[in-house]
Write an enzyme that holds these catalytic residues in place. Structure first.
Site, PDB file in Angstrom:
ATOM      1  NE  ARG A 215      43.635  37.391  40.243  1.00  0.00           N
ATOM      2  CZ  ARG A 215      42.480  36.767  40.155  1.00  0.00           C
ATOM      3  NH1 ARG A 215      42.179  36.208  39.091  1.00  0.00           N
ATOM      4  NH2 ARG A 215      41.700  36.697  40.991  1.00  0.00           N
ATOM      5  CG  HIS A 219      44.543  33.678  43.328  1.00  0.00           C
ATOM      6  ND1 HIS A 219      44.976  34.818  43.767  1.00  0.00           N
ATOM      7  CD2 HIS A 219      44.842  32.616  44.089  1.00  0.00           C
ATOM      8  CE1 HIS A 219      45.561  34.495  45.030  1.00  0.00           C
ATOM      9  NE2 HIS A 219      45.517  33.459  45.056  1.00  0.00           N
ATOM     10  CE1 TYR A 228      38.090  35.561  39.819  1.00  0.00           C
ATOM     11  CE2 TYR A 228      37.750  33.303  40.392  1.00  0.00           C
ATOM     12  CZ  TYR A 228      38.401  34.489  40.128  1.00  0.00           C
ATOM     13  OH  TYR A 228      39.854  34.287  39.969  1.00  0.00           O
TER      14      TYR A 228
END
Length: 464
Positions: A215, A219, A228
């Protein structure tokens, strides 16, 4: 969609960017007139390819009354469309897998030639519901295709911290094929998924497909992926963009010329703009209280005198339950009962189901693995597909692993779909029984569930 959020026009969005190939390839392998789908929240491209319109998706994004998935009651991307056999989804991770098993079991046991496709990210494969569903699907050789869209992150948790080994390789432990495919190549996904659908339709059982993808955005709109992962990592994967991969193939194969590409781009832009405009100006929901129950109980006149003793032979409660189950399965061909030790010759630990398998066959009275969440989830799926299931939890004390399936799923289905789905499921739960069962065979749990909107709790008495 992401721009609408950044402009402050919608509060929350989930991006599909990067997952388009594995979703479109899967959708094109299905026939929504007979096949069922249980997509997860990132499956925007899957829904569009299956027939959900951009307008309907944006009605959900703007939480409008005309949103066909929930009437504006759920967050965006909680898919539901009965007309396309897309079963309702919640926010709880992996609960859809037992539902898929229930739908597939009902299709198979009633001779329907449908296949069930169920999707998630790789994070969901750590949940017990996923493993319980894989086991049940393999035991019964159900017509299911499990599609795991592995984008390497469960929100911020990298795959090496959430998945031991390979997702596809886990299929070996359940005795089904496990296939790993390039999730950024739509033609590869279509080929693998089509073969899995054909295999399921031929009665050869389930298949697990792990589509490796990525992706490009966070998120959700509430996530900051810069915390991250690096920009360099994202850029490396963007070079494998599934739309770019398909575009290159079409151009090199002389299947797409510049004029056609420009026309398609213009048409899509116009469709999206019109869908956004219509959805944004649509009516907001006004009713927050309807459809809590598909069939509400309307109180009648209050009882002022003791009820007369009902006529008939006097029997104990277990005998009354057994006779009632025989009567129900005899009267309703779509009724079934299942649970731990339910089938003949055992016929239940209390003998409440004795004779049902012999009388009505092992498709309508059957044993389930020791997995309470699965038992209730399968019941939800069978009810969605037209069955009238009676799921048995062996002792009330052991119902708690099924909490999400009962409270977050069964109790909410009518409400969260604005009445478009119902859940005609009976969960039969014995307790007490005078067996001197001490701490874990004697609890009375019914009071808790009476406080859950959407559930009806009945304690039978004075059997006749």
């Amino acid at each position: 969609m992401w721009a609408l959020n950044r402009q402050g026009r919608v509060p929350f969005v989930v991006s599909v960017a990067g997952h388009e190939a594995c979703q479109v390839g899967a959708a094109f392998a299905l026939d929504p007139s007979r096949d069922w789908s249980l997509p997860y929240y990132r499956d925007i491209a899957f829904n569009i390819a299956l027939g959900v319109s951009p307008r309907d998706i944006f009605l959900g994004v703007f939480s409008k009354a005309a949103d066909p998935a929930s009437g504006g009651r759920q967050m965006p991307n909680h898919w539901s469309e009965p007309d396309l056999n897309i079963f309702t989804a919640s926010s709880v991770i992996a609960t859809q897998f037992p539902h898929a098993c229930g739908i597939a079991h009902e299709l198979k046991s009633t001779g329907q030639n449908g296949v069930v496709a169920v999707m998630s990210g790789e994070g969901a494969t750590s949940e017990g519901d996923w493993h319980e569903a894989m086991n049940f699907a393999a035991i019964h050789k159900l017509p299911i295709v499990f599609l795991i869209e592995n984008n390497l992150y469960a929100i911020s948790v990298p795959v090496e911290q959430e998945v031991a080994g390979s997702v596809a390789a886990r299929a070996n432990g359940y005795g089904m094929p496990g296939i790993e495919v390039d999730g950024n190549d739509v033609l590869q996904v279509y080929g693998v998924f089509s073969a899995a659908v054909d295999r399921a339709r031929a009665g050869q059982g389930p298949t697990l497909i792990e589509a490796k993808t990525y992706r490009y955005y966070a998120h959700t709109s509430d996530d900051d992926d810069k915390l991250y992962r690096s920009a360099e990592e994202v850029e490396l994967w963007r070079r494998k963009d599934p739309i770019g991969v398909l575009h290159q193939y079409l151009v090199e194969s002389r299947l797409l010329d510049e004029a056609t590409e420009q026309r398609i781009d213009a048409e899509v832009t116009d469709i999206i703009a019109a869908a956004v405009k219509e959805a944004e100006t649509a009516e907001d929901p006004q009713d927050a209280l309807s459809h809590v129950y598909a069939k509400p109980i309307v109180p009648s006149s209050p009882v002022t005198e003791p009820e007369p003793v009902p006529p008939g032979e006097e029997v104990n409660l277990i005998t009354a339950v057994n006779r009632s189950l025989h009567e129900i399965l005899g009267a309703y061909p779509n009724a079934s009962t299942f649970g731990e030790d339910v089938a003949d010759p055992k016929g239940g630990v209390f003998k409440a189901t004795v004779g049902l398998t012999e009388a009505y066959g092992d498709a309508r009275s059957f044993n389930a693995p020791l997995a309470e969440s699965l038992i209730v989830g399968v019941g939800i799926g069978k009810a969605a597909a037209g069955g009238r299931p009676i799921a048995e939890i062996q002792f009330a004390d052991f119902i708690h692993p099924a909490f999400d399936q009962i409270v977050s799923e069964a109790a909410r289905i009518s409400y969260r779909t604005n009445g478009r789905w119902a859940c005609p499921l009976v969960i039969r739960v014995p307790y007490g029984g005078g067996i001197h069962g001490a701490l874990y065979h004697s609890q009375s749990i019914e009071a808790f569930y009476t406080h859950v909107p959407g559930l009806k709790v009945v304690v039978p008495s004075t059997p006749a």
